[in-house]
Scaffold this motif. Structure first.
Motif, short mmCIF file in Angstrom:
data_model
loop_
_atom_site.label_atom_id
_atom_site.label_comp_id
_atom_site.label_asym_id
_atom_site.label_seq_id
_atom_site.Cartn_x
_atom_site.Cartn_y
_atom_site.Cartn_z
N PRO A 59 0.79 -1.25 0.00
CA PRO A 59 0.00 0.00 0.00
C PRO A 59 0.81 1.28 0.00
CG PRO A 59 0.13 -0.85 2.23
CD PRO A 59 0.87 -1.83 1.35
N HIS A 60 2.13 1.20 -0.02
CA HIS A 60 2.95 2.40 0.21
C HIS A 60 2.66 3.52 -0.80
CE1 HIS A 60 4.92 -0.25 2.97
NE2 HIS A 60 5.39 -1.02 1.99
N ALA A 61 2.59 3.19 -2.08
CA ALA A 61 2.36 4.22 -3.11
C ALA A 61 0.98 4.85 -2.95
CB ALA A 61 2.52 3.62 -4.50
N LEU A 62 -0.01 4.03 -2.62
CA LEU A 62 -1.36 4.55 -2.43
C LEU A 62 -1.44 5.44 -1.20
CD1 LEU A 62 -4.31 4.73 -3.23
CD2 LEU A 62 -4.72 2.57 -2.02
N ILE A 63 -0.81 5.04 -0.12
CA ILE A 63 -0.80 5.85 1.11
C ILE A 63 -0.18 7.22 0.81
CG2 ILE A 63 0.21 6.08 3.42
CD1 ILE A 63 0.06 2.98 3.60
N SER A 64 0.95 7.21 0.12
CA SER A 64 1.64 8.46 -0.21
C SER A 64 0.76 9.36 -1.08
CB SER A 64 2.95 8.13 -0.95
OG SER A 64 3.59 9.31 -1.36
N ALA A 65 0.10 8.76 -2.08
CA ALA A 65 -0.77 9.54 -2.97
C ALA A 65 -1.95 10.13 -2.20
CB ALA A 65 -1.26 8.65 -4.11
N LEU A 66 -2.56 9.33 -1.34
CA LEU A 66 -3.71 9.80 -0.56
C LEU A 66 -3.31 10.93 0.39
CD1 LEU A 66 -5.47 6.42 0.34
CD2 LEU A 66 -6.48 8.30 -0.97
N GLU A 67 -2.21 10.76 1.10
CA GLU A 67 -1.76 11.79 2.04
C GLU A 67 -1.45 13.08 1.30
OE1 GLU A 67 1.42 9.87 4.13
OE2 GLU A 67 0.08 9.11 5.71
N ASN A 68 -0.84 12.95 0.13
CA ASN A 68 -0.51 14.13 -0.66
C ASN A 68 -1.77 14.90 -1.07
OD1 ASN A 68 1.43 15.76 -2.26
ND2 ASN A 68 0.28 14.94 -3.98
N GLU A 69 -2.80 14.18 -1.49
CA GLU A 69 -4.03 14.85 -1.92
C GLU A 69 -4.86 15.35 -0.75
OE1 GLU A 69 -4.66 15.70 -4.92
OE2 GLU A 69 -2.95 14.61 -5.74
N LEU A 70 -4.91 14.59 0.34
CA LEU A 70 -5.72 14.98 1.49
C LEU A 70 -5.11 16.14 2.25
CD1 LEU A 70 -6.62 11.38 2.72
CD2 LEU A 70 -8.23 13.03 1.75
N ASP A 71 -3.80 16.23 2.22
CA ASP A 71 -3.13 17.32 2.92
C ASP A 71 -2.94 18.55 2.04
OD1 ASP A 71 -2.92 15.69 5.10
OD2 ASP A 71 -0.87 15.06 4.68
#
Length: 201
Positions: free
Chosen positions: A188-200
């Motif tokens: 899940p690492h790439a998805l977590i990074s993408a989500l955090e980038n968009e949510l933040d």
């Protein structure tokens, strides 16, 4: 002397012609790049779902859908993709998690009824939504999201056929804008990074 001058003029003319052709080809290539970046267009998603009629427009401003394409009889990639979504959601804080909606659009509407999709999605969490569109709806959405799939006959299998399909995840807002495209990964690492980038962001 006249022949030499004539030959020189001919070579100069040919050189000029080649240069013009090359310049024209470069211009055409650049125009093609500018008009078609190769990125999927995205756009509206409206289909019957395991939670009733669904539309991306139902999302609140700032919410994100994680969209993937697959099918319930998929032996490996699809359950891994859903598990990756679940693992990524578990890494977010509660406020962030409430802004993310995991979606699976079936590429096998022939077998994936809404009741089967509902049963399948429950393995991953109550917030997971399965979408089952008509063949026309599927072709439209898949084309706009750059998703390719093909049926592969398997006469010696109990399933009778499987489906090869694209496995990327798309982070999409309520307008259908693709915020990020996350390539398939069993972690899940790439998805977590993408989500955090968009949510933040």
């Amino acid at each position: 002397m006249a022949a030499r001058t004539k030959r020189k003029s001919l070579w100069l003319g040919l050189g000029l012609l080649v240069a013009l052709v090359i310049i024209s080809l470069i211009g055409l290539y650049q125009t093609t790049l500018n008009n078609d970046s190769g990125e999927p267009a995205g756009g509206a998603i409206e289909m019957p779902s395991t939670h009733g009629d669904f539309s991306l427009a139902q999302l609140d401003e700032g919410d994100i859908a994680i969209v993937s394409f697959g099918y319930t009889y998929c032996p490996d990639v699809c359950p891994i993709n859903q598990a990756v979504k679940r693992q990524a959601l578990a890494q977010l804080d509660e406020t962030q998690r409430e802004r993310v909606l995991p979606l699976l659009i079936t590429v096998d509407p022939e077998r994936d009824t809404l009741s089967r999709m509902e049963e399948y999605m429950q393995f991953f969490g109550d917030e997971f939504i399965g979408l089952v569109g008509s063949a026309t709806q599927l072709e439209d959405v898949a084309a706009r999201y750059g998703v390719i799939w093909r049926r592969v006959e398997a006469p010696d299998s109990a399933m009778s056929y499987t489906i090869d399909h694209s496995a990327s995840l798309f982070l999409v807002n309520r307008e259908g804008e693709i915020l990020q495209r996350v390539l398939y990964s069993p972690t899940p690492h790439a998805l977590i990074s993408a989500l955090e980038n968009e949510l933040d962001g």
